[in-house]
Design a protein around this motif. Structure first.
Motif, PDB file in Angstrom:
ATOM      1  N   SER A  31      55.876  31.238 -25.251  1.00 52.21           N
ATOM      2  CA  SER A  31      56.858  30.415 -24.534  1.00 52.21           C
ATOM      3  C   SER A  31      57.394  31.153 -23.320  1.00 52.21           C
ATOM      4  N   GLN A  38      58.732  23.471 -25.633  1.00 50.68           N
ATOM      5  CA  GLN A  38      58.661  23.607 -27.090  1.00 50.68           C
ATOM      6  C   GLN A  38      59.894  22.968 -27.737  1.00 50.68           C
ATOM      7  N   ASP A  84      53.742  23.332 -24.580  1.00 51.08           N
ATOM      8  CA  ASP A  84      54.180  24.379 -25.504  1.00 51.08           C
ATOM      9  C   ASP A  84      54.429  23.781 -26.883  1.00 51.08           C
ATOM     10  N   GLU A  85      53.488  23.991 -27.779  1.00 54.81           N
ATOM     11  CA  GLU A  85      53.564  23.468 -29.156  1.00 54.81           C
ATOM     12  C   GLU A  85      53.858  21.979 -29.182  1.00 54.81           C
TER      13      GLU A  85
HETATM   14 MG   LIG Z   1      57.211  29.534 -28.425  1.00 56.98          MG
END
Ligand SMILES: [Mg+2]
Ligand SMILES: Nc1ncnc2c1ncn2[C@@H]1O[C@H](COP(=O)(O)OP(=O)(O)OP(=O)(O)O)[C@@H](O)[C@H]1O
Lengths: 205, 247
Positions: free
Chosen positions: B43, B87, B172-173
């Motif tokens: 991240s 995220q 991000d995820e």
């Molecule tokens: Mg992360």
């Protein structure tokens, strides 16, 4: 900024109209005419005293202030629940920048026989500079025991993560500030005064 | 020409170094995935690319379309075509979703010397993209992300991406917190956007996402460095063996 503070009064679902309050005078509220006040505060002090005169009388005060430069401003809202079963709501939102100083006093008086009264006060302010200060002092003079009174204040800088979120979507930092601050004020700002408040906001960002 | 070229990137939060020499080149049209243990700096890398003010780059360079990305403010990076789907998307109290998207889109059009979209064009674009990602009218009426579930926030991020049409998408995820149906919807949303001029950097913990959106390359990040790169079979290898051998 040379805007003057102004008090607006709304009657019977009408629009807000400018309202002159003489120094030292208080506004008496009776049950058949709930009071709706809006205060737009810039550079001069505002002192409003309200007396809720009979059961079921109620008042709603919304207040927005915008201050900057070296302004020192004081707002005093003084609500006296003279009769039982009366209700008051004070919602205050402010933005202070540069070296400005805001002192807010919110007084709620509930004397001994003003049972079953409700008093709500909420004050939120955003500081746009390290040197600006907002001091919020709730004064609850409550002598009745069967009442509801809540007050809260939250004063702090603008959330930098929110600014970043907006800029990461392509919005310039200035405009990100403007979006966040205008939506912070928006739910309190009546349509009638939106343009002068927003113009002032533009000047301060 | 490569779309993104990261060379020897070091970045800190405060005085703690988190990225310790990242090299990564992404060409137009490619999909790259980054996997790695919690806290390895994935991240952080995405935030550094988007220009988050908390991170300081201490060494290295990032070229985006041949321009020095580090010289640009976050809004200029976005308007050049960088998009980060967060995220943990935050809530913007009071800021209406439609107003937000309109402001963002017109900021980009202004940057590219294009005229702003009028209300009708805007609504049309909003509605078609929203529908594809299962974003309801009711969600569009709320302030940005306010009161959304974790999965809804992720879908909203993907929707914003589809709406703004960036050239470089960092996800991000995007798959964490999504139910099975939502994962398919979001993956389809990503696949639709795959074009020769657009690239993706997907951060994920699970090889499940990579079954839906097939990456060209997978990189493993450990402790602020990319320790191994390979093709999509690397994800299966990780699924079986974990990160132990890379630590
Ligand atoms: Mg992360
Ligand atoms: N703003 C910050 N302040 C302090 N430490 C930070 C900050 N941001 C990141 N870190 C630290 O940097 C390291 C890397 O964090 P990062 O969020 O990049 O990891 P990650 O690989 O994305 O992990 P995860 O898989 O859990 O999402 C962590 O040790 C984290 O605590």
């Amino acid at each position: 900024m040379k805007n003057l503070s102004n008090i607006y009064l709304k009657k019977h679902q009408d629009t807000y109209k400018s309202f002159q309050l003489n120094k030292g005078e208080s506004i008496a509220v009776y049950k058949d005419e709930p009071l709706e006040l809006f205060l737009l505060v810039f550079q001069d002090n505002v002192h409003v005293k309200i007396d809720l005169k009979e059961p079921q009388a109620s008042c709603q005060i919304h207040c927005v202030y915008l201050m900057g430069e070296q302004q020192k401003v004081q707002i005093c809202l003084d609500v006296n629940h003279e009769a039982k079963q009366t209700k008051s709501v004070q919602l205050i939102r402010g933005i202070a920048t540069h070296q400005s100083e805001m002192k807010f006093d919110g007084i709620i008086r509930m004397p001994q026989d003003s049972q079953k009264c409700i008093g709500i006060q909420n004050h939120r302010a955003i500081l746009l500079s390290d040197k600006a200060t907002v001091q919020s002092t709730p004064e609850l003079e409550i002598y009745a025991d069967d009442v509801q009174c809540t007050h809260g204040s939250a004063i702090g800088p603008l959330d930098k993560e929110q600014v970043f979120y907006l800029t990461s979507r392509g919005i310039e930092e200035k405009q990100a500030y403007y979006l966040l601050l205008s939506s912070f004020l928006n739910d309190l700002l009546p349509l009638e005064v939106q343009s002068i408040a927003m113009a002032c906001l533009h000047d301060y960002i | 020409m490569s779309l993104l070229e990261i060379k020897n990137l070091h970045a800190c939060v405060g005085d703690k170094e988190i990225l310790k020499g990242i090299d990564l080149t992404i060409k137009a049209g490619e999909v790259h995935a980054i996997m790695g243990p919690n806290g390895s700096g994935k991240s952080t890398l995405s935030n550094v690319l988007a220009g988050h003010p908390n991170y300081t780059v201490t060494q290295g360079t990032i070229l985006f379309k041949g321009k020095n990305l580090l010289d640009l403010s976050p809004d200029k990076r976005a308007n050049e075509g960088v998009f980060l789907a967060f995220q943990h998307p935050i809530e913007l109290t009071g800021v209406g979703t439609a107003l937000f998207l309109k402001t963002a889109l017109n900021a980009k059009r202004h940057y590219l010397n294009e005229p702003p979209l009028d209300a009708v064009q805007f609504m049309k674009r909003l509605k078609t993209r929203a529908q594809a990602l299962g974003i309801t009218d009711e969600m569009l009426k709320r302030p940005v992300n306010v009161g959304f579930s974790g999965g809804e926030k992720k879908r909203m991020e993907t929707f914003q991406m589809a709406f703004l049409e960036p050239d470089f998408c960092i996800l991000d995820e995007m798959d964490s917190g999504l139910d099975i149906d939502a994962l398919r919807i979001v993956s389809d949303g990503i696949n639709v956007l795959r074009e020769p001029h657009r690239s993706f950097l997907m951060i994920t913990h699970f090889h499940r996402l990579l079954n839906y959106v097939t990456p060209d390359y997978i990189h493993i990040m450990v402790n602020g460095r990319i320790v191994k790169s390979g093709d999509k079979t690397l994800a299966l290898h990780l699924e079986e063996n974990g990160y132990e051998e890379f630590k």
